[in-house]
Design a protein around this motif. Sequence first.
Motif, PDB file in Angstrom:
ATOM      1  N   SER A  30       0.807  -1.218   0.000  1.00 22.05           N
ATOM      2  CA  SER A  30       0.000   0.000   0.000  1.00 22.05           C
ATOM      3  C   SER A  30       0.842   1.271   0.000  1.00 22.05           C
ATOM      4  N   PHE A  31       2.155   1.145   0.083  1.00 21.90           N
ATOM      5  CA  PHE A  31       3.034   2.318  -0.038  1.00 21.90           C
ATOM      6  C   PHE A  31       3.286   2.694  -1.497  1.00 21.90           C
ATOM      7  N   TYR A  32       2.872   1.809  -2.406  1.00 21.31           N
ATOM      8  CA  TYR A  32       3.274   1.958  -3.801  1.00 21.31           C
ATOM      9  C   TYR A  32       2.100   2.222  -4.733  1.00 21.31           C
ATOM     10  N   GLY A  33       2.298   3.210  -5.615  1.00 23.97           N
ATOM     11  CA  GLY A  33       1.454   3.286  -6.788  1.00 23.97           C
ATOM     12  C   GLY A  33       1.909   2.207  -7.752  1.00 23.97           C
ATOM     13  N   MET A  34       0.976   1.720  -8.559  1.00 15.90           N
ATOM     14  CA  MET A  34       1.281   0.613  -9.463  1.00 15.90           C
ATOM     15  C   MET A  34       0.948   0.992 -10.899  1.00 15.90           C
ATOM     16  N   GLY A  35       1.733   0.454 -11.805  1.00 17.07           N
ATOM     17  CA  GLY A  35       1.495   0.730 -13.217  1.00 17.07           C
ATOM     18  C   GLY A  35       1.623  -0.528 -14.053  1.00 17.07           C
ATOM     19  N   TRP A  36       0.986  -0.496 -15.206  1.00 13.25           N
ATOM     20  CA  TRP A  36       1.160  -1.513 -16.233  1.00 13.25           C
ATOM     21  C   TRP A  36       1.766  -0.851 -17.468  1.00 13.25           C
ATOM     22  N   LYS A  43       9.686  -2.201 -30.448  1.00 12.87           N
ATOM     23  CA  LYS A  43       9.168  -0.910 -29.973  1.00 12.87           C
ATOM     24  C   LYS A  43       9.614  -0.628 -28.547  1.00 12.87           C
ATOM     25  N   GLU A  44       9.502   0.638 -28.175  1.00  8.73           N
ATOM     26  CA  GLU A  44       9.809   1.032 -26.813  1.00  8.73           C
ATOM     27  C   GLU A  44       8.724   0.539 -25.852  1.00  8.73           C
ATOM     28  N   ARG A  45       9.122   0.351 -24.608  1.00 12.19           N
ATOM     29  CA  ARG A  45       8.129   0.010 -23.595  1.00 12.19           C
ATOM     30  C   ARG A  45       7.243   1.232 -23.356  1.00 12.19           C
ATOM     31  N   GLU A  46       5.942   1.023 -23.385  1.00 13.39           N
ATOM     32  CA  GLU A  46       5.021   2.155 -23.267  1.00 13.39           C
ATOM     33  C   GLU A  46       4.075   1.986 -22.090  1.00 13.39           C
ATOM     34  N   PHE A  47       3.634   3.103 -21.576  1.00 16.66           N
ATOM     35  CA  PHE A  47       2.687   3.136 -20.476  1.00 16.66           C
ATOM     36  C   PHE A  47       1.315   2.673 -20.932  1.00 16.66           C
ATOM     37  N   VAL A  48       0.632   1.931 -20.060  1.00 18.36           N
ATOM     38  CA  VAL A  48      -0.729   1.489 -20.332  1.00 18.36           C
ATOM     39  C   VAL A  48      -1.712   2.068 -19.310  1.00 18.36           C
ATOM     40  N   ALA A  49      -1.435   1.856 -18.018  1.00 19.58           N
ATOM     41  CA  ALA A  49      -2.367   2.286 -16.979  1.00 19.58           C
ATOM     42  C   ALA A  49      -1.628   2.375 -15.658  1.00 19.58           C
ATOM     43  N   ALA A  98       6.124  -0.913  -9.786  1.00 17.93           N
ATOM     44  CA  ALA A  98       5.775  -0.264  -8.526  1.00 17.93           C
ATOM     45  C   ALA A  98       6.563   1.017  -8.352  1.00 17.93           C
ATOM     46  N   GLN A  99       5.866   2.063  -7.940  1.00 25.86           N
ATOM     47  CA  GLN A  99       6.483   3.372  -7.714  1.00 25.86           C
ATOM     48  C   GLN A  99       6.163   3.809  -6.292  1.00 25.86           C
ATOM     49  N   ARG A 100       7.202   4.081  -5.513  1.00 28.48           N
ATOM     50  CA  ARG A 100       7.008   4.434  -4.109  1.00 28.48           C
ATOM     51  C   ARG A 100       6.289   5.763  -3.990  1.00 28.48           C
ATOM     52  N   ASP A 101       5.206   5.778  -3.222  1.00 37.54           N
ATOM     53  CA  ASP A 101       4.503   6.988  -2.784  1.00 37.54           C
ATOM     54  C   ASP A 101       3.738   7.730  -3.872  1.00 37.54           C
ATOM     55  N   SER A 102       3.779   7.260  -5.095  1.00 37.48           N
ATOM     56  CA  SER A 102       3.092   7.979  -6.157  1.00 37.48           C
ATOM     57  C   SER A 102       2.779   7.029  -7.299  1.00 37.48           C
ATOM     58  N   TYR A 103       2.256   7.576  -8.371  1.00 32.65           N
ATOM     59  CA  TYR A 103       2.036   6.792  -9.572  1.00 32.65           C
ATOM     60  C   TYR A 103       2.121   7.752 -10.748  1.00 32.65           C
ATOM     61  N   SER A 104       2.496   7.250 -11.913  1.00 33.48           N
ATOM     62  CA  SER A 104       2.664   8.122 -13.065  1.00 33.48           C
ATOM     63  C   SER A 104       2.711   7.290 -14.337  1.00 33.48           C
ATOM     64  N   ALA A 105       2.810   7.989 -15.446  1.00 34.34           N
ATOM     65  CA  ALA A 105       2.972   7.342 -16.744  1.00 34.34           C
ATOM     66  C   ALA A 105       4.436   7.287 -17.167  1.00 34.34           C
ATOM     67  N   THR A 106       5.336   7.730 -16.299  1.00 36.63           N
ATOM     68  CA  THR A 106       6.759   7.857 -16.642  1.00 36.63           C
ATOM     69  C   THR A 106       7.514   6.616 -16.213  1.00 36.63           C
ATOM     70  N   ARG A 107       8.028   5.898 -17.165  1.00 40.55           N
ATOM     71  CA  ARG A 107       8.701   4.623 -16.900  1.00 40.55           C
ATOM     72  C   ARG A 107       9.845   4.764 -15.906  1.00 40.55           C
ATOM     73  N   SER A 108      10.644   5.820 -16.021  1.00 40.20           N
ATOM     74  CA  SER A 108      11.832   5.981 -15.190  1.00 40.20           C
ATOM     75  C   SER A 108      11.512   6.237 -13.724  1.00 40.20           C
ATOM     76  N   ARG A 109      10.305   6.559 -13.411  1.00 34.24           N
ATOM     77  CA  ARG A 109       9.929   6.837 -12.027  1.00 34.24           C
ATOM     78  C   ARG A 109       9.564   5.580 -11.241  1.00 34.24           C
TER      79      ARG A 109
END
Length: 123
Positions: A30-36, A43-49, A98-109
Amino acid sequence: QVQLVEVGGGLVEAGGSLRLSCAASGGTFSFYGMGWFRQAPGKEREFVAAISWSGSSTYYVDSVKGRFTISRDNAKNTVYLQMNSLKPEDTAVYYCAAQRDSYSATRSRYDYWGQGTQVTVSS
């Protein structure tokens, strides 16, 4: 150190559905925002959700809006991606992250990544 394991990929016909799951271990989920994210051959890895730690906020790339739904169950340390009305262009390896404390569409985060699961949509 957070470990992420995706399951649920496979081969499906266009118009079909799949549900991906990503189980987390080794940290406080629950400390992490999650992305797919997804990566098609060549192709480059791209953000989905992405989804916030509480699940109250979500964000999608335009190409999947209305077709994909991201959700999470913090009691099960799992994030899901429900994919409906699949198209051949959705074919890719899908990764959760998994991104600590936040979530975004930015792969490097994103701090941690799973190994990926293959989704193939036939026409």
